[in-house]
Scaffold this motif. Sequence first.
Motif, PDB file in Angstrom:
ATOM      1  N   VAL A 244       0.885  15.168 -36.500  1.00 31.14           N
ATOM      2  CA  VAL A 244       1.392  14.228 -35.485  1.00 31.14           C
ATOM      3  C   VAL A 244       2.175  13.147 -36.240  1.00 31.14           C
ATOM      4  O   VAL A 244       1.664  12.584 -37.212  1.00 31.14           O
ATOM      5  CB  VAL A 244       0.222  13.588 -34.688  1.00 31.14           C
ATOM      6  N   PRO A 245       3.424  12.882 -35.838  1.00 30.92           N
ATOM      7  CA  PRO A 245       4.250  11.949 -36.605  1.00 30.92           C
ATOM      8  C   PRO A 245       3.601  10.585 -36.841  1.00 30.92           C
ATOM      9  O   PRO A 245       2.867  10.076 -36.004  1.00 30.92           O
ATOM     10  CB  PRO A 245       5.512  11.799 -35.735  1.00 30.92           C
ATOM     11  N   GLU A 246       3.896  10.037 -38.008  1.00 30.76           N
ATOM     12  CA  GLU A 246       3.338   8.759 -38.457  1.00 30.76           C
ATOM     13  C   GLU A 246       3.622   7.597 -37.495  1.00 30.76           C
ATOM     14  O   GLU A 246       2.826   6.688 -37.363  1.00 30.76           O
ATOM     15  CB  GLU A 246       3.960   8.391 -39.814  1.00 30.76           C
ATOM     16  N   ASP A 247       4.807   7.651 -36.857  1.00 30.63           N
ATOM     17  CA  ASP A 247       5.218   6.498 -36.035  1.00 30.63           C
ATOM     18  C   ASP A 247       4.494   6.444 -34.690  1.00 30.63           C
ATOM     19  O   ASP A 247       4.921   5.762 -33.770  1.00 30.63           O
ATOM     20  CB  ASP A 247       6.736   6.544 -35.800  1.00 30.63           C
ATOM     21  N   LYS A 248       3.401   7.155 -34.586  1.00 28.64           N
ATOM     22  CA  LYS A 248       2.698   7.232 -33.293  1.00 28.64           C
ATOM     23  C   LYS A 248       2.139   5.882 -32.859  1.00 28.64           C
ATOM     24  O   LYS A 248       1.725   5.075 -33.703  1.00 28.64           O
ATOM     25  CB  LYS A 248       1.575   8.273 -33.356  1.00 28.64           C
TER      26      LYS A 248
END
Length: 339
Positions: A244-248
């Motif tokens: 899941v992308p870091e910028d979540k």
Amino acid sequence: MDCLDGAPGKLRNFKKTDFGVDWIKVAEGRFSKVYRVKLNIWREQCALKSFDTSLSVNNFYKRMTEEASEAKVKIKYIVSIYGLCSNPTAVVMEYMSNGSLDHLLASHTLMWPKKFQMIHEVTMGMNFLHSMSPAMLHLNLKTSNLLLDDHLHVKISDFGLIKWEEGLNKKTFLEHLIARGNISYIPPEMFNVSFEGPGAAFDVYSFAIVMWEILTQQRPNSGRSVTTVLVQVSGGKRPGTDMVPEDKPCECGQMIDIMEQCWDQDLSKRPQFSDIVSKTEALMEVLKIPGISQYKKEFKSFRQSLLKEHTSMVFSENNSLLHYTVASGDRESVQQLLR
Ligand code: ATP
Ligand code: MG
């Protein structure tokens, strides 16, 4: 045999001549072909999904008729079925102009509010199907069966097409699912020889995989063989949440918790859609209006202009994605213009 023989009275039966002459093929798979056609009487585009009847498992005509009749109950989260056609053997349904979610996830980067909204729309549709009496199991829930309307809202398609019936050979059933490319969506208990047959928890597991695909925009088990997936899933392995992308936004942690409950190895611990739906609704609400909570941070990289009180427009930096949100009436509508 005419496929419409056993159809309930209210079903609409179409003939080939009911459609315009231009049949535009949208997709062709092993089991079916999908065309965009114009329905003469309504002057309306519709989708015609024709089946290769020789390849289908148990009682194809009965299943197709049931799907169409059950689908007569309409809500906005499921694709409307208009009727059946006997020659070619086909289901006639609502045309979904933006295709399927698997394609969108591969071609466009979605922003978090849209991802949360899509997850919630799937839970709404699934909750509807499971709350029918008796519950309608999908058993074919995957991102290619989540279709997108003009405004990129999700509707569930191809429900009820695959049926588990008493006495059906489980091996044949599994082989059919695998032939459809569904290995990633099959819960581990199905690989246990002593397990009876699928119930609502089957769909809940498939939904967890769909959630993972929406959150990560990756394909599950990419490059792995069917046997490898089968062995790993039976042993409790699941797609990595580290993808899941870091910028979540911080609310994503709660989405991941729901996802992990939904793919629990123990099917009795998986929640029901009636429980999931209130949670996804609350999470969607938090992210709905840009600027709330942690999500504010994400928007630092976006040019944002508030047009009026409830309308916001968001452009990505390279203008590859235009996304505007209009909160009006009881439903937010989110538009993304696709290139
Ligand atoms: P399955 O047969 O197991 O559902 P599938 O979903 O991959 O597998 P189809 O249902 O034949 O295969 O759909 C193939 C593609 O056709 C979809 O991915 C979607 O892009 C398109 N499609 C299907 N139904 C419609 C529709 N009602 N409107 C627009 N496009 C559709
Ligand atoms: Mg489909």
